[in-house]
Design an enzyme around this catalytic site. Structure first.
Site, PDB file in Angstrom:
ATOM      1  NE  ARG A 324      -4.174   0.102   1.782  1.00 52.20           N
ATOM      2  CZ  ARG A 324      -5.266   0.470   1.106  1.00 52.20           C
ATOM      3  NH1 ARG A 324      -5.424   1.737   0.738  1.00 52.20           N
ATOM      4  NH2 ARG A 324      -6.189  -0.399   0.810  1.00 52.20           N
ATOM      5  CB  ALA A 525      -9.061  -1.805   3.849  1.00 52.48           C
ATOM      6  CD  GLU A 726      -7.232   2.694   6.464  1.00 53.53           C
ATOM      7  OE1 GLU A 726      -7.959   2.252   5.565  1.00 53.53           O
ATOM      8  OE2 GLU A 726      -6.139   2.193   6.752  1.00 53.53           O
TER       9      GLU A 726
END
Ligand code: MTE
Ligand code: HPA
Ligand code: MOS
Length: 776
Positions: A324, A525, A726
């Site tokens: 990521r 996520a 996030e």
């Protein structure tokens, strides 16, 4: 704790979706009646568990003498690796996380054995009495150590496009640089905890603070040597997870379960803060090196970027996290000729793990550092250089990993924010202030965010739900997502209430349990609402379709003519209360419960090359931060923050706003305040709030303006919303760059060398380095 019945939610507007609806537990949080695992009534005979820990970073265990531990008053059992009926491992991806070390220890704090006693204090005191002899081995602690020793948990990965090295050689301008960024402790308010309650015939019920109940279930079952169907994991809520409970609750759940299994008594393991900080992994710290070629506008022509991370002693999620980081090393910028090399180093420190952004922040800080350095090198406004590099239309819309950016809105967010925050006028005012202020210097920065939504491990993008409608028309909702404060349960309940056209107060939210919805993914996520919202929507639709067929048949209308709204079902002049319809459907023997499932479409990525479409869509944001620094002490103060953040058609704007504010502040903590210090022997020196500074109220700026962009997601997510957990974390990169701008104003020229976190010491060193260099 109050015995009074719970308050029902205040009446909410219909439909509930897209409304500002408070967190379902808000009244309980305020009253102190929301139950966390440690608040659960303790079952009779409860044992308290503590873990014996390694004192060495890397050593062979020569002997373990536990006689004093066993003899301590109140001690009931001691469990070591020899007592594990199943597998001595809780590694989530690779089996390299022993529950109890056998012959080798690989970090200070590694678990060696569990001791169970009648009280927590006795268990903790006894655990310290172990006599262990070690043969010390050379320890690899830092990224530099690992680089020198060629020590990796996983092989390096590289993504390359075009001719980066050739283009570098011919670019009009070329710059090299280096940036180190620290890790971060999750500092969830509720630490790691599990209570294991043995049932009959080998069953185990675990109350656990975890983002991943299914994984805890599977790993505990494996440790106990039983099939998965003997173990139930239940999570009503966490007092924060932030990624720290995506994989790392399993060790403590396993230790508690092993004690419970062996003694037949319930067992609870709660870490105190210091042990939690020492024994659990953190955000990966990174070192970044770059070689960039660009033109006179600061437009990047070629970039050779190296990302090195400290993974710790085991693999954990480091593969996906570093992937990521690679996937976010472009941020919002088109990089025509690019080479990204990612090293995943093994060190003899605690195994680093998921933390909000999951490698994304590290990759993004790297490219933002490159762009900012280019701007300072050219003496241009960093925002102008950022703009010059943004993704554009055809020819400038392909990420380094080959995914087309189809939904780009960062340019329009920057336009809007630049004017709403008066960025240019403030830049001018700041320049005037700095010219007249010899000691205090101000800085401002505006940075964009583009964050990919989906687990990059594609198979994890699935979710399930179970909905039960009772004969009074009340609805019980269960799904695989967990609640950690982010408001997931509320959002999913809103979705379900609207499918049935009933009030949110008719939908009861229940604890996540592996015996209700199996084989779930971690709530992570940022995809919790996307996945579980859609799975629950599908479950509710199944029941509604049955009700529709039934009542449409009675009324002699088409099911499509029915409307479910305001607690009623209507078609033309026909009408029935939802509760009455449910009752009648029951009498007509129609099933009133259903499961639902969802799998994210369109995604597909090659695990090895990282080429493909890892993400269903991107979430965007932009922030302007303004700071003042004291060039004599290095102290900094955040003065003002303006944020524009993209939530798609927000399911619940007030909850999303909370996520944006919290994420920014947590990101600011990572980049400015929070510093993890390991000594040369691998001991964490900053293992309590006395030495590890997380943001407090005083760190929040007086001006903190958050605006949400609520244009619909172009992809078909649940009610066209976007994930929000996030992405806004990385808006805090603007605060770090504002500090760099202020340092630049202290004199000198060229790039500002400032590692993160930008603590007063580092800011002072950066000011000194700059002043003693080319400038003043
Ligand atoms: N918000 C709160 N209050 N507490 C948390 O622990 N975790 C963050 C984010 N927001 C967290 C939070 C992380 S790391 C993720 S991945 C998402 O929430 C997970 O929840 P979601 O997928 O439902 O957004
Ligand atoms: N994010 C969070 N957790 C994960 C991911 C991800 O992309 N992949 C595997 N676990
Ligand atoms: Mo969040 S780091 O994906 O738990």
């Amino acid at each position: 704790m109050s015995a009074r019945p719970p308050r029902s939610p205040t009446p909410v507007p219909f439909p509930a979706t897209h409304q500002n609806i408070r967190h379902d537990s808000a009244p309980l949080h305020v009253a102190g009646t929301a139950r966390y695992v440690d608040d659960m009534p303790e079952p009779p005979g409860l044992l308290h568990v503590a873990l014996g820990q390694s004192a060495k970073a890397h050593a062979r265990i020569l002997s373990i003498d536990l006689s004093a531990v066993r003899a301590y008053p109140g001690v009931v059992a001691v469990v070591t690796s020899a007592d594990i009926p199943g597998v001595n491992d809780v590694g989530p991806v690779v089996a390299d996380d022993p529950i109890f070390a056998e012959t080798l220890v690989e970090y200070v704090g590694q678990s060696l054995f569990a001791v169970a006693a009648e009280t927590r204090i006795a268990a903790r005191a006894a655990a310290r009495l172990a006599k262990i002899t070690y043969e010390e081995l050379p320890a690899i602690i830092t990224i530099a150590d690992a680089r020198a020793a060629d020590s990796h948990v996983l092989p390096p990965k590289r993504v390359e496009r075009g001719d980066p090295l050739g283009t570098l050689a011919t670019a009009p301008y070329r710059l090299t640089g280096h940036l180190a960024m620290g890790g971060q402790d999750h500092f969830y308010l509720e630490g790691q905890i599990s209570m294991a309650i043995p049932g009959e015939d080998g069953d185990m019920h675990i109350l656990c603070s975890t983002q991943h109940p299914s994984e805890v279930q599977h790993l505990v079952a494996r440790a106990l040597g039983r099939p998965d169907n003997h173990v139930v994991v239940e999570v009503r809520r966490m007092g924060g997870g932030f990624g720290g409970k995506e994989t790392q609750a399993s060790l403590f759940a396993a230790a508690a379960s092993l004690v419970a299994d062996r003694t037949g008594r319930p067992a609870k393991l709660r870490l105190d803060r210091d042990d939690d900080m020492v024994m659990t992994g953190k955000r990966h710290d990174f070192e970044v090196a770059y070689d960039v070629g660009f033109d006179a506008d600061g437009r990047i022509l070629a970039l050779d970027l190296t990302l090195e991370s400290r993974c710790g002693m085991s693999t954990d999620l480091s593969g996906a996290i570093n992937d990521r980081a690679v996937f976010h090393a472009d941020n919002c910028y088109f990089l025509p000729n690019i080479r990204i090399t990612s090293y995943r180093y093994k060190t003899h420190t605690v195994s680093n793990t998921a933390f909000r952004g999951f490698g994304g922040p590290q990759g993004m800080l790297a490219i933002e550092g490159v762009v900012d350095d280019i701007a300072h090198h050219l003496g241009r406004d960093p925002l102008a250089v950022r703009r010059a590099n943004l993704y554009g239309g055809p020819g400038r819309d392909l990420t380094p990993y080959g995914m087309k950016v189809e939904d780009f809105i960062a340019d329009s967010l920057l336009d809007r924010l630049e004017s709403s925050s008066a960025y240019q006028a403030r830049r001018t005012a700041i320049a005037a202030f700095n010219a007249a202020s010899p000691v205090l210097k101000r800085g401002i920065a505006c940075t964009p965010v583009k964050f990919g939504i989906s687990f990059t491990t594609s198979f994890l993008n699935q979710a399930g739900a179970l909905i039960q409608v009772y004969t009074d028309g009340s609805v019980l909702l269960n799904h695989g997502g967990t609640e950690m404060g982010q408001g997931l349960y509320t959002k999913v309940a809103q979705v379900v209430a609207d499918v049935f056209g009933i009030g949110l107060d008719r939908v009861r939210i229940t604890a996540t349990r592996t015996d209700k919805v199996p084989n779930t993914s971690a709530t992570a996520a940022s995809a919790g609402a996307d996945l579980n919202g859609m799975a629950s929507f599908n479950a509710a639709r199944t029941i509604r379709d049955r009700l529709s067929t039934f009542i449409a048949g009675r009324w002699g209308v088409e099911p499509s003519a029915l409307s479910f709204a305001h607690g009623k079902v209507t078609a033309g002049e026909h009408a029935i209360r939802f509760d009455d319809l449910v009752r009648q459907a029951y009498l007509a023997r129609i099933s009133l419960s259903a499961t639902g499932f969802y799998a994210t479409p369109k995604i597909d990525v090659d695990k090895e090359t990282l080429i493909g479409r890892p993400f269903y869509y991107f979430a965007y944001g932009a922030a302007v931060s303004e700071v003042v620094i004291d060039t004599l002490t290095g102290e900094t103060k955040l003065l003002a923050v303006d944020i524009l953040h993209d939530c798609g058609s927000s399911l619940n704007p007030v909850l999303d706003r909370g996520q944006v504010e919290g994420a920014y502040v947590q990101g600011m903590g990572w980049l400015i305040l929070e510093e993890l210090v390991f000594d040369a022997a691998g001991r964490l020196c900053t293992h309590a709030p006395s030495t590890y500074k997380i943001p407090g109220c005083g760190d929040i700026p007086d001006h903190f303006k958050v605006d949400l962009v609520t244009q619909p997601n172009r992809e078909e997510t649940i009610h066209r919303s976007k994930a929000v957990g996030e992405p806004p974390f990385m808006l805090a990169i603007s605060a770090y760059h504002a500090i760099k701008a202020a340092v630049a104003a202290a004199g000198g020229s060229g790039p500002v060398t400032l590692d993160a976190p930008a603590t007063p010491e580092r800011v002072l060193m950066a000011v000194r380095a700059r002043q003693s260099g080319t400038g003043v």
